[in-house]
Design a protein around this motif. Sequence first.
Motif, PDB file in Angstrom:
ATOM      1  N   ALA A 167       0.821  -1.215   0.000  1.00 34.87           N
ATOM      2  CA  ALA A 167       0.000   0.000   0.000  1.00 34.87           C
ATOM      3  C   ALA A 167       0.853   1.263   0.000  1.00 34.87           C
ATOM      4  CB  ALA A 167      -0.912   0.005   1.225  1.00 34.87           C
ATOM      5  N   ALA A 168       2.168   1.109   0.096  1.00 33.29           N
ATOM      6  CA  ALA A 168       3.047   2.259   0.329  1.00 33.29           C
ATOM      7  C   ALA A 168       3.511   2.926  -0.955  1.00 33.29           C
ATOM      8  CB  ALA A 168       4.263   1.819   1.144  1.00 33.29           C
ATOM      9  N   VAL A 169       3.363   4.233  -1.012  1.00 33.36           N
ATOM     10  CA  VAL A 169       4.097   5.054  -1.963  1.00 33.36           C
ATOM     11  C   VAL A 169       5.379   5.499  -1.260  1.00 33.36           C
ATOM     12  CG1 VAL A 169       2.064   5.816  -3.230  1.00 33.36           C
ATOM     13  CG2 VAL A 169       2.851   7.164  -1.283  1.00 33.36           C
ATOM     14  N   THR A 170       6.290   6.119  -1.984  1.00 33.63           N
ATOM     15  CA  THR A 170       7.545   6.547  -1.367  1.00 33.63           C
ATOM     16  C   THR A 170       7.269   7.586  -0.274  1.00 33.63           C
ATOM     17  OG1 THR A 170       7.791   8.177  -3.138  1.00 33.63           O
ATOM     18  CG2 THR A 170       8.966   6.087  -3.397  1.00 33.63           C
ATOM     19  N   PRO A 171       8.046   7.575   0.820  1.00 32.68           N
ATOM     20  CA  PRO A 171       7.806   8.537   1.905  1.00 32.68           C
ATOM     21  C   PRO A 171       7.952   9.982   1.425  1.00 32.68           C
ATOM     22  CG  PRO A 171       9.293   6.799   2.618  1.00 32.68           C
ATOM     23  CD  PRO A 171       9.130   6.641   1.135  1.00 32.68           C
ATOM     24  N   GLY A 172       7.025  10.833   1.839  1.00 31.79           N
ATOM     25  CA  GLY A 172       7.068  12.229   1.418  1.00 31.79           C
ATOM     26  C   GLY A 172       7.272  13.219   2.538  1.00 31.79           C
ATOM     27  N   THR A 173       6.785  12.903   3.751  1.00 32.73           N
ATOM     28  CA  THR A 173       6.812  13.880   4.840  1.00 32.73           C
ATOM     29  C   THR A 173       8.221  14.331   5.219  1.00 32.73           C
ATOM     30  OG1 THR A 173       4.648  13.363   5.755  1.00 32.73           O
ATOM     31  CG2 THR A 173       6.310  14.138   7.313  1.00 32.73           C
ATOM     32  N   PRO A 174       9.218  13.436   5.355  1.00 37.61           N
ATOM     33  CA  PRO A 174      10.557  13.937   5.701  1.00 37.61           C
ATOM     34  C   PRO A 174      11.096  14.929   4.674  1.00 37.61           C
ATOM     35  CG  PRO A 174      10.429  11.579   6.071  1.00 37.61           C
ATOM     36  CD  PRO A 174       9.178  11.959   5.330  1.00 37.61           C
ATOM     37  N   GLY A 175      10.935  14.603   3.395  1.00 38.76           N
ATOM     38  CA  GLY A 175      11.411  15.504   2.358  1.00 38.76           C
ATOM     39  C   GLY A 175      10.649  16.809   2.338  1.00 38.76           C
ATOM     40  N   GLY A 176       9.319  16.731   2.489  1.00 40.23           N
ATOM     41  CA  GLY A 176       8.517  17.954   2.509  1.00 40.23           C
ATOM     42  C   GLY A 176       8.905  18.865   3.645  1.00 40.23           C
ATOM     43  N   LEU A 177       9.103  18.289   4.827  1.00 39.76           N
ATOM     44  CA  LEU A 177       9.499  19.092   5.988  1.00 39.76           C
ATOM     45  C   LEU A 177      10.844  19.768   5.733  1.00 39.76           C
ATOM     46  CD1 LEU A 177       9.253  18.000   9.709  1.00 39.76           C
ATOM     47  CD2 LEU A 177      11.306  19.115   8.845  1.00 39.76           C
ATOM     48  N   MET A 178      11.809  18.998   5.230  1.00 37.02           N
ATOM     49  CA  MET A 178      13.146  19.575   5.055  1.00 37.02           C
ATOM     50  C   MET A 178      13.194  20.617   3.941  1.00 37.02           C
ATOM     51  SD  MET A 178      15.733  16.394   5.930  1.00 37.02           S
ATOM     52  CE  MET A 178      14.792  14.980   5.341  1.00 37.02           C
ATOM     53  N   VAL A 179      12.432  20.431   2.884  1.00 37.40           N
ATOM     54  CA  VAL A 179      12.400  21.440   1.818  1.00 37.40           C
ATOM     55  C   VAL A 179      11.711  22.716   2.300  1.00 37.40           C
ATOM     56  CG1 VAL A 179      11.413  21.995  -0.443  1.00 37.40           C
ATOM     57  CG2 VAL A 179      12.600  19.815  -0.089  1.00 37.40           C
ATOM     58  N   MET A 180      10.559  22.570   2.974  1.00 39.92           N
ATOM     59  CA  MET A 180       9.886  23.752   3.536  1.00 39.92           C
ATOM     60  C   MET A 180      10.814  24.523   4.452  1.00 39.92           C
ATOM     61  SD  MET A 180       5.908  23.057   4.534  1.00 39.92           S
ATOM     62  CE  MET A 180       6.144  21.529   5.419  1.00 39.92           C
ATOM     63  N   LEU A 181      11.490  23.798   5.334  1.00 38.27           N
ATOM     64  CA  LEU A 181      12.357  24.428   6.322  1.00 38.27           C
ATOM     65  C   LEU A 181      13.525  25.134   5.653  1.00 38.27           C
ATOM     66  CD1 LEU A 181      13.005  24.797   9.340  1.00 38.27           C
ATOM     67  CD2 LEU A 181      14.328  22.668   9.201  1.00 38.27           C
ATOM     68  N   SER A 182      14.175  24.471   4.709  1.00 37.67           N
ATOM     69  CA  SER A 182      15.357  25.077   4.088  1.00 37.67           C
ATOM     70  C   SER A 182      14.997  26.277   3.231  1.00 37.67           C
ATOM     71  CB  SER A 182      16.103  24.038   3.250  1.00 37.67           C
ATOM     72  OG  SER A 182      15.324  23.612   2.153  1.00 37.67           O
ATOM     73  N   GLU A 183      13.840  26.230   2.557  1.00 36.37           N
ATOM     74  CA  GLU A 183      13.474  27.316   1.638  1.00 36.37           C
ATOM     75  C   GLU A 183      12.830  28.507   2.338  1.00 36.37           C
ATOM     76  OE1 GLU A 183      14.041  27.601  -1.623  1.00 36.37           O
ATOM     77  OE2 GLU A 183      15.135  25.695  -1.612  1.00 36.37           O
ATOM     78  N   TYR A 184      12.057  28.257   3.401  1.00 35.09           N
ATOM     79  CA  TYR A 184      11.251  29.332   3.968  1.00 35.09           C
ATOM     80  C   TYR A 184      11.417  29.524   5.479  1.00 35.09           C
ATOM     81  CZ  TYR A 184       8.904  28.632  -0.514  1.00 35.09           C
ATOM     82  OH  TYR A 184       8.631  28.494  -1.854  1.00 35.09           O
ATOM     83  N   GLN A 233      22.412  24.020   2.758  1.00 35.87           N
ATOM     84  CA  GLN A 233      23.201  22.863   2.344  1.00 35.87           C
ATOM     85  C   GLN A 233      23.238  21.796   3.435  1.00 35.87           C
ATOM     86  OE1 GLN A 233      26.769  25.072   1.517  1.00 35.87           O
ATOM     87  NE2 GLN A 233      26.433  25.038  -0.706  1.00 35.87           N
ATOM     88  N   ALA A 234      23.253  22.247   4.688  1.00 36.30           N
ATOM     89  CA  ALA A 234      23.280  21.295   5.803  1.00 36.30           C
ATOM     90  C   ALA A 234      21.963  20.526   5.898  1.00 36.30           C
ATOM     91  CB  ALA A 234      23.574  22.030   7.108  1.00 36.30           C
ATOM     92  N   ILE A 235      20.840  21.225   5.704  1.00 37.18           N
ATOM     93  CA  ILE A 235      19.547  20.532   5.698  1.00 37.18           C
ATOM     94  C   ILE A 235      19.468  19.583   4.509  1.00 37.18           C
ATOM     95  CG2 ILE A 235      17.042  20.840   5.548  1.00 37.18           C
ATOM     96  CD1 ILE A 235      17.426  23.527   7.017  1.00 37.18           C
ATOM     97  N   GLN A 236      20.039  19.986   3.379  1.00 37.89           N
ATOM     98  CA  GLN A 236      20.066  19.106   2.208  1.00 37.89           C
ATOM     99  C   GLN A 236      20.878  17.844   2.479  1.00 37.89           C
ATOM    100  OE1 GLN A 236      18.374  19.283  -0.585  1.00 37.89           O
ATOM    101  NE2 GLN A 236      19.345  17.456  -1.466  1.00 37.89           N
ATOM    102  N   ALA A 237      21.905  17.962   3.294  1.00 34.71           N
ATOM    103  CA  ALA A 237      22.701  16.780   3.649  1.00 34.71           C
ATOM    104  C   ALA A 237      21.844  15.773   4.416  1.00 34.71           C
ATOM    105  CB  ALA A 237      23.919  17.194   4.470  1.00 34.71           C
ATOM    106  N   ALA A 238      20.972  16.271   5.281  1.00 33.74           N
ATOM    107  CA  ALA A 238      20.053  15.386   5.997  1.00 33.74           C
ATOM    108  C   ALA A 238      19.068  14.749   5.023  1.00 33.74           C
ATOM    109  CB  ALA A 238      19.314  16.171   7.077  1.00 33.74           C
ATOM    110  N   TYR A 239      18.590  15.539   4.078  1.00 35.75           N
ATOM    111  CA  TYR A 239      17.696  15.018   3.033  1.00 35.75           C
ATOM    112  C   TYR A 239      18.381  13.880   2.274  1.00 35.75           C
ATOM    113  CZ  TYR A 239      14.585  15.162  -1.078  1.00 35.75           C
ATOM    114  OH  TYR A 239      13.715  14.844  -2.095  1.00 35.75           O
ATOM    115  N   GLU A 240      19.635  14.097   1.897  1.00 36.15           N
ATOM    116  CA  GLU A 240      20.384  13.078   1.155  1.00 36.15           C
ATOM    117  C   GLU A 240      20.498  11.789   1.963  1.00 36.15           C
ATOM    118  OE1 GLU A 240      21.954  13.095  -1.914  1.00 36.15           O
ATOM    119  OE2 GLU A 240      20.979  14.988  -2.404  1.00 36.15           O
ATOM    120  N   ARG A 241      20.736  11.912   3.263  1.00 38.25           N
ATOM    121  CA  ARG A 241      20.898  10.714   4.080  1.00 38.25           C
ATOM    122  C   ARG A 241      19.599   9.917   4.149  1.00 38.25           C
ATOM    123  NH1 ARG A 241      23.958  10.053   9.996  1.00 38.25           N
ATOM    124  NH2 ARG A 241      23.914   7.769   9.928  1.00 38.25           N
TER     125      ARG A 241
END
Length: 630
Positions: A132-149, A244-252
Amino acid sequence: MTTRSLCKLLIAALLGLLAQISAPAMAQRTVKPVLHGSHWMAITGKPLAATAGALTFNRGGNAVDAACAMLAATSTMWDTLGWGGETQALIYNPHTGKVQGINALGVAPSGATVEFFRKQGMVYPPEYGPLAAVTPGTPGGLMVMLSEYGTLSLAEVLAPAMEMAKGYPIEESQADNMESRRELLAKWPGSRKVFLPHLDEKNPEQRAAPLAGEIFRQPDLLATLQKLVDAEAEALAAGKNRKQAIQAAYERFYRGDIARQLVAGSKAFGGLMTLEDLDRWQVHIEEPVSTNYKGIDVYKLTSWVQGPVMLQALNLLEPMDLKSMGYNSSRYIHTLYQVMNLAFADRDFYYGDPYVPPVEPIAGLLSKKYADQRRALINIEHNDTGIKPGDPYPFQGGKNPYVKLLKNWQANPPKAKAEGAEGFQQANLMSADEGFLAGTTSIQAADAEGWVVSVTPSGGWIPAFIPEGTGIGLSQRMQSFVLDEAINPFNVVHPGQRPRATLTPSLAMKDGKPLMAFSVQGGDTQDQNLLQFFLNMVEFKMNVQQAVEAHNILSYQMQSSFGAHQSQPGRLELTRRVSEWDRAELERMGYKVDVVERTYSPVTAIWLDQENGTIWGGASEQGDDYGIGW
C-alpha cells in the motif's frame, strides 16, 4: 388533511423558519473560545504538537519553522499519520507577496502496475501493508519547507519530536487504536515492536498496546531522527551553509543508510520500493490554483489532490444569494449538495498527477463559463442521482480525448475481475464511513512578520507497516489509485506517479493580503467541510471559532478514495440543529437523511484581522484539535 395535522405542519414550518433566522445567534455560543494573538498562532490536531509549535516560536522561529515542528510532532504521535506519509502545504511568503505550494506526496514504486495488482487478485491496490506504500514524502517535505522558507536549523525544529520519541504520555484514543489493530500489527516485526510493547503470545488476553498515560517510547524513530540531525551537524562543521546542511540530511534519508534500511525492511515483506525510487523522487515547489469568490482569492493545490473541487464549487455558488436561503435550511442544504454533486463528479474523473501524462484539464475545470454551464444542470426541486462529469475541454480551447469513457462513466462502476480471481478485493478493514473520514491531521501557523502556513499531512496511520529498525511508518496512499481507466483515466497506477489524494490545505487572500488559513482532518469529506467553513465566515459572518464549531452537513455521493471506492448517492448526514421540517423537506426531495449528534468536521483555522493587525485562531471542539497564540 385534518385541522390538527395542518397545525402540526404549520408549527414545524414556523420552527424551521425560526431556526434559520436564529442560526447566526445560536452560533455565538461556542465550546472553545476564540484564540487571539498579535505575535503568532499555532494550531494542529494534538495539544502536545501545538505546544511544539509554541516552543518553536519561542526559539525565534517563524510560522514555517513552527509548522515544521508541529508536523514532526504529529507524525511522532501517530495523529492519523506517520513519518513515512505525505505532506502538502500552502505558504504565503510576505517577502514576495505570493502563495506557494509544497507537493511532498510520494509516488508509486517500481513494479506498481495495473498488471501486478491484477495478478494479485486485487480490484484496487491494498489498504494496508508494504504494497500500500508510496515513497515517503513527509521527511522531504518538511526539510524542503524548512530550508526554503524557515529560519531555524533542522535540529532545533526536530527537538520537540525527538524528545517525544524518547517517551511521552500517550493519549487514550491512540493507545486504544493500537490495541484495536493488534492482529494486523503483530504480523510485522517493526510495527509490533513499536505499537505492541506488552504483547505476550502466551497470554493473548493481556493488552498488547500501551495504556493511556503510559510513557510511549520509540527508540528506532529517535535513532532515525538523530541520523538526520547528525548529517546536518557534520555538514555545518564542514563549512556548509544552513540550506546545504539541511540538504545533507535530506540526502541521508533518501539516498543514504536510512534509504537502505527502508527498502530492505519493505522488501522483506513483499514491498516494491527500491533505492532508485527514493533517489528519483523529489519535492515540488509549485504554483497553486485559485479562484475569486466575491472579492476573496481562494488558493488550493492543483489536481494531484482534491483541492480544486472547492474552487469549482465556489464558482458554481458565486451568483447565488445563499444568505437569503437561510443558514442550513432545506433549500440551502439542497443547493450545497447539488453543487458538490457536480464538482465531485468532475474530481472523480479528471483529477490526477499533473507531472505525468495525461494532462488534467484544470483550466477548463476552473473556468467561470464552465461553471455557468454546469450550474444550469441543477434541479432546484429534487436530488439528481444521475449527475456525471462534464466536459471542460472546450473551455480551455481543447477537445476531450475521453468522450467514450465519459459517456459510459458510472458513479459506482461494476467491480472489475482481476486475473485469476473472482473480483477479489483485499479485505476492507475500514467501513465505508471510516474510509470517507480516514487519515490526515491539519496544521495552521501565522506570525507577525506575515508568514501564513496551512498543511494537511497524512499517510502512515495506524495500522502502519514499519520497516524494521527505522521507526518510520509507511504510507497507505497507494489505495487511492484505480486500476481501470473507465473510472478515472488520470489516476491509473503507474510507477513514478502520484495517486490523487484527498488532502487539501487552504489559504484565502483579500486585497492582496492574507485573510484565512484553514484545513480539516478527514478523507473525502475535507473539501465539503472546508466549503461550509468558508461560507460560514464569508456569507453568514461567523467568527473563526463559530465557523469551525458549526454543524456541517456531510454528503457521500462522491467516489471514496479508499477501500472499495464506493459512492452513496443521495445519502445526507446532518444533526438535529436542522429543523424537523427541513429534514422532512430534504427527504421529500429524494435524500436519504441520517440524523446524527455531530457530523465529522474537525476544522482548524486562522483568520487574519486586517483592520487591527491581529491573528484569530479557531480549533474544532471535536477530538484533540488545539491551538496556542501569543
